[in-house]
Motif scaffolding. Structure first.
Motif, PDB file in Angstrom:
ATOM      1  N   TRP A  21      14.721  16.490  -4.876  1.00  0.00           N
ATOM      2  CA  TRP A  21      15.668  16.686  -3.771  1.00  0.00           C
ATOM      3  C   TRP A  21      15.901  15.365  -3.046  1.00  0.00           C
ATOM      4  N   LEU A  22      14.816  14.678  -2.743  1.00  0.00           N
ATOM      5  CA  LEU A  22      14.896  13.411  -2.015  1.00  0.00           C
ATOM      6  C   LEU A  22      15.685  12.387  -2.821  1.00  0.00           C
ATOM      7  N   ARG A  23      15.383  12.280  -4.106  1.00  0.00           N
ATOM      8  CA  ARG A  23      16.094  11.317  -4.963  1.00  0.00           C
ATOM      9  C   ARG A  23      17.591  11.632  -5.034  1.00  0.00           C
ATOM     10  N   LEU A  24      17.904  12.912  -5.158  1.00  0.00           N
ATOM     11  CA  LEU A  24      19.308  13.299  -5.306  1.00  0.00           C
ATOM     12  C   LEU A  24      20.107  12.935  -4.058  1.00  0.00           C
ATOM     13  N   ALA A  72      11.535   7.113  -3.781  1.00  0.00           N
ATOM     14  CA  ALA A  72      11.340   8.408  -3.130  1.00  0.00           C
ATOM     15  C   ALA A  72       9.884   8.590  -2.724  1.00  0.00           C
ATOM     16  N   LEU A  73       8.962   8.211  -3.608  1.00  0.00           N
ATOM     17  CA  LEU A  73       7.538   8.327  -3.288  1.00  0.00           C
ATOM     18  C   LEU A  73       7.161   7.398  -2.140  1.00  0.00           C
ATOM     19  N   ALA A  74       7.816   6.245  -2.074  1.00  0.00           N
ATOM     20  CA  ALA A  74       7.557   5.308  -0.971  1.00  0.00           C
ATOM     21  C   ALA A  74       8.011   5.912   0.360  1.00  0.00           C
ATOM     22  N   GLU A  75       9.159   6.622   0.346  1.00  0.00           N
ATOM     23  CA  GLU A  75       9.619   7.285   1.573  1.00  0.00           C
ATOM     24  C   GLU A  75       8.645   8.373   1.995  1.00  0.00           C
ATOM     25  N   LEU A  76       8.178   9.171   1.043  1.00  0.00           N
ATOM     26  CA  LEU A  76       7.209  10.218   1.363  1.00  0.00           C
ATOM     27  C   LEU A  76       5.920   9.623   1.927  1.00  0.00           C
ATOM     28  N   LYS A  77       5.487   8.504   1.354  1.00  0.00           N
ATOM     29  CA  LYS A  77       4.276   7.835   1.831  1.00  0.00           C
ATOM     30  C   LYS A  77       4.478   7.307   3.253  1.00  0.00           C
ATOM     31  N   ALA A  78       5.662   6.740   3.520  1.00  0.00           N
ATOM     32  CA  ALA A  78       5.951   6.217   4.862  1.00  0.00           C
ATOM     33  C   ALA A  78       5.962   7.346   5.896  1.00  0.00           C
TER      34      ALA A  78
END
Length: 212
Positions: A21-24, A72-78
């Protein structure tokens, strides 16, 4: 529009789906309406991502690549580092009233008391360069609305927005700040104390990625 308030979009249930979802939505040239159209056409974010290069090519964009999994994983980590939560449309915490919008945000970053997002809410916004009378009226209205059980929603901007948040808190009410940028980016800087107060007593939400 199959993902309307009468046919709500089911939230992602796995980590892979959340990332998809985040990537899209973060992919180049994919706005809210395109996100929902792709979800409608392809049934899931992962399938839509796989189709996205061809969709882009059909629209005249060559060598298109979607928003990367690592980004996307970097955004989730942030977001996790900020103790923020990513609330997806269809989840219990997601503000129900947003479902009335054709272009409702598919997800929101959120801080604070997320139960407040389901309370009756009234938005109170206005000029940044407000008159003293306007500021006094905003504070009084926000305080009164708070005593009536409404969460006062505003944008943490200078002027009326600031007065609305402060008035609600002063009246022992609750307030929700909708950030224009990332959920931790306080503007104007002089509202840092107010921002911290809202996290402790209210809620902060943003459509944007942390750091923006």
């Amino acid at each position: 529009e199959i993902f309307s308030s009468s046919h709500p979009l089911l939230p992602p249930t796995t980590e892979d789906d959340r990332v998809a979802w985040l990537r899209l939505l973060r992919s180049y040239r994919v706005g809210l309406s395109t996100f929902y159209r792709l979800m409608s056409d392809h049934g899931s974010a992962q399938t839509a991502l796989a189709a996205l290069p061809q969709v882009a090519a059909d629209a005249g964009l060559q060598n298109y690549t979607a928003f990367s999994e690592s980004a996307a994983l970097a955004e989730l980590k942030a977001g996790k580092k900020l103790s923020a939560r990513l609330i997806f449309r269809g989840a219990p915490e997601y503000p129900l009233a947003l479902n009335d919008l054709v272009d409702a945000p598919p997800f929101l970053w959120a801080l604070g008391d997320l139960e407040l997002l389901q309370r009756p809410k009234i938005a109170l916004v206005g000029a940044r360069n407000a008159s003293s009378l306007g500021l006094r009226m905003a504070k009084l209205m926000a305080a009164d609305l708070g005593t009536k059980g409404f969460a006062v929603v505003s944008g943490l901007a200078r002027g009326i927005d600031t007065a609305a948040h402060a008035g609600s808190i002063a009246g022992n009410g609750t307030t929700i700040a909708v950030m224009a940028g990332g959920i931790e980016i306080v503007y104007p800087p002089e509202n840092e104390d107010l921002y911290q107060n809202i996290i402790e007593t209210g809620a902060i939400v943003s459509e944007m990625p942390p750091g923006l």
